[in-house]
Write an enzyme that holds these catalytic residues in place. Structure first.
Site: not given
Length: 660
Positions: A300-302
């Protein structure tokens, strides 16, 4: 004493088990056993929240057990306070812990911990690592791959043997029909069936020499064919569309015959399989991530700064688009297409990409034109392709030149200095706008997450100049309203990761992809290409690492996908050069791997991307899972991704290739 402590722990655990709240994946229990006579206030902060203050969580009354649900994705800092009789808060314990998923943690607050200001967290169970399902799923996929390969191998052997025997029988029957007549048998020796079989009745396959196809020249290794090659004539190339399809070849294989015409004949070029495989790998990871990635944080994106697997695929796509642009535009010019016609094609493709992106933005529910999101992934592709495509059209060369000049080793740069000046000007414009354009209510040059960051001083300044430009041009109602910092930083303002200003750095990243493709068409030797790709990987990766200081938050220019920061595009470009070099070696040079299964979605990328978005809510792609765990979400994401890989394979087998 030790026995007494263990007995007390078991006693409190038995009392708490019945009252523990339910947990899901990425969660654990933290039971606080307070034996003091005062109420303790609990504050927490996520370690990913940069420069954030503590947030009030709840209270633990004295003489009771309070069970909290804690997040296990990142580390958590906890602070325990009591309020003195004079109303002044007093902190008497602070801890930081990386909780394990499904862990049962206990924290004892007593007068010893109060006076010593130390708290110890006890884990009373032994949960399995949350990443274990990844290992099991990977092993299962590897076993399935081996099974498919072995089955296909033996199937090809069986069908090939049957085909050879059938061909031999047909030839023997034909010769017997034509030559085994009374007239021929009295004048010449008849090649009847006995001439083709041994004493055991087996057909002598060695009677007919094996004919091999000409090793056609590859775009990765141009060269002349030898005298021993077969003569290839009547070659007809059928191209359904470009640049995203393969050409179909019709060959007439004749016996070996060397002529001077063969020696001068130019070798046929094949598609660069490593590039298709790279595109397919990026697309498969993108689909897997968009379908949840098993719920793992690294898929997932940070929240704001940082770099994960999910952050690589979009920049890689932009890079690959630039690499392929060399072949498409240069090929059209060499085929005699006018620049006006190519200009029209660039405009048409850019418009279609933007229009499809807008349509996909409305796939999530009833369309309200007052709140439709305008930016998006395909929209970013569209604008990037338009600018870089027009630049290449204006500056492209039909053929290579200056091979004997003093700057021949760097002619891929020197001959295109005007393009480099234009691309660097765009990059400088991005930096100047980000750092020096004033934003009302925010400090100039602010690129933070807003919300709780900086103690909440710039709560509505998420993204700084980027948000300001998007609001001024598009309006707050037409940009993304669920940004990644919303959960941890508790932001309330909209922010679009595919906003307007980030298009400038996307253009420069695409230009780096153009440079990688220019190396292919300029230098014919394998070593020349690989060395230059590695040099570019070191340069871009080194500059990017220097800008971010190798740190998540403490660099001059942190890695940030939401902003498409300069360090972000340089580091992702470095990875792209490395992956392309690796695939080029093992696929196009050594032929260790054909690129399957990634090569199939790589050749029909627009179909796979659109379908995975349109059918996201439909069975068998999506269904409800009660109380999901990582292994369930992971299997579901793999299954969903496999559906589109199989679709791409079917299209490949049927020779259906869709391109804009």
């Amino acid at each position: 004493m030790r026995f007494q402590s263990c007995f007390l722990v078991l006693y409190y655990v038995s009392l708490t088990l019945a009252s523990q709240p339910p947990i899901q994946y990425d969660e654990a229990w933290l039971s606080i056993n307070s034996s003091v006579l005062f109420t303790t206030s609990i504050f927490y902060i996520n370690t990913q929240c940069y420069k954030c203050p503590y947030v009030y969580w709840g209270e633990a009354p004295g003489g009771s057990v309070t069970t909290l649900v804690v997040n296990t994705t990142f580390g958590t800092r906890l602070k325990f306070q009591r309020t003195l009789p004079n109303g002044i808060p007093e902190t008497y314990c602070e801890i930081q812990e990386n909780f394990k998923e499904n862990g049962d943690y206990w924290l004892h607050l007593n007068y010893t911990s109060y006076t010593s200001e130390e708290c110890d967290v006890l884990l009373i169970n032994d949960p399995l690592p949350a990443e274990m399902p990844i290992l099991y799923v990977f092993a299962g996929l590897l076993a399935i791959t081996i099974l498919i390969k072995v089955t296909g191998y033996y199937y090809r052997i069986l069908t090939g043997r049957n085909a050879r025997v059938s061909l031999l029988h047909h030839r023997v029957d034909t010769e017997r029909t034509h030559c085994c007549t009374p007239h021929w048998c009295t004048t010449t020796r008849c090649p009847c069936w006995s001439d083709y079989s041994d004493e055991n009745g087996w057909v002598e396959l060695g009677t007919y020499k094996k004919r091999t196809r000409t090793q056609s020249a590859n775009i990765t290794d141009p060269g002349q064919r030898s005298r021993r090659d077969l003569q290839v004539s009547q070659i007809k190339t059928v191209t359904k569309s470009e640049p995203d399809t393969y050409g179909a070849l019709e060959m007439d294989i004749r016996p070996p015959l060397y002529t001077e015409e063969n020696e001068e004949e130019k070798p046929r070029k094949e598609r660069l399989k490593s590039l298709d495989t790279f595109r397919g790998l990026s697309l498969v990871i993108m689909v897997f991530v968009n379908y949840g990635g098993g719920g793992y944080w690294f898929f997932d994106h940070p929240p704001w700064n940082g770099l994960t697997v999910a952050d690589l695929v979009f920049p890689w796509f932009v890079f690959i688009m630039g690499t392929a642009m060399n072949f498409s535009i240069r090929g059209m010019l060499r085929r005699g297409k006018s620049k006006l016609r190519i200009f029209y094609k660039i405009l048409k493709r850019s418009f279609l990409l933007f229009a499809i992106g807008i349509i996909l933005n409305t796939n999530w529910g009833p369309v309200d034109l007052h709140f439709i999101r305008i930016p998006g992934v395909l929209q970013r592709f569209s604008l990037t392709y338009l600018v870089v495509g027009l630049m290449e059209l204006a500056c492209a060369r039909k053929t290579d030149s200056h091979q004997e000049s003093c700057f021949a080793p760097v002619r891929d740069i020197v001959l295109y200095l005007h393009e480099w000046i234009f691309a660097l000007s765009i990059l400088i414009a991005y930096v100047m706008i980000s750092e020096f354009v004033p934003v009302p209510g925010c400090p100039t040059g602010y690129v933070g997450a807003g919300g709780l960051s900086e103690g909440g001083a710039y709560y509505n300044c998420t993204g700084g100049t980027q948000l300001y430009i998007d609001r001024m041009v598009l309006g707050s109602d037409h940009i993304y309203n669920n940004p990644t910092p919303k959960r941890i930083y508790q932001t309330t303002t909209a922010h679009d990761p595919e906003g307007i200003l980030g298009t400038l750095t996307s253009i420069f990243l695409c230009f780096l992809g153009v440079q990688s493709g220019r190396i292919i068409i300029t230098y014919p030797k394998h070593s020349s290409r690989i060395i230059r790709w590695i040099i570019w990987a070191i340069i871009t990766g080194g500059i990017g690492s220097l800008l971010c200081k190798g740190s998540q938050n403490d660099g001059w220019v942190p890695l940030n996908k939401n902003l498409w920061s300069v360090s972000f595009i340089l580091v992702t470009a470095s990875f792209a050069f490395i992956v392309l070099s690796f695939f080029y070696v093992i696929i196009d040079i050594l032929h260790f791997w054909d690129g399957d299964p990634f090569i199939y979605p790589g050749m029909n990328s627009i179909v796979v991307y659109v379908c995975h978005d349109v059918f996201y809510r439909f069975f068998p792609v999506n269904w409800q899972i009660e109380s999901p765990q990582h292994w369930q979400l992971l299997l579901k994401a793999v299954w969903d991704t496999a559906i589109w890989v199989v679709l791409a394979y079917i299209l490949f087998r049927k020779k259906i290739f869709v391109a804009l």
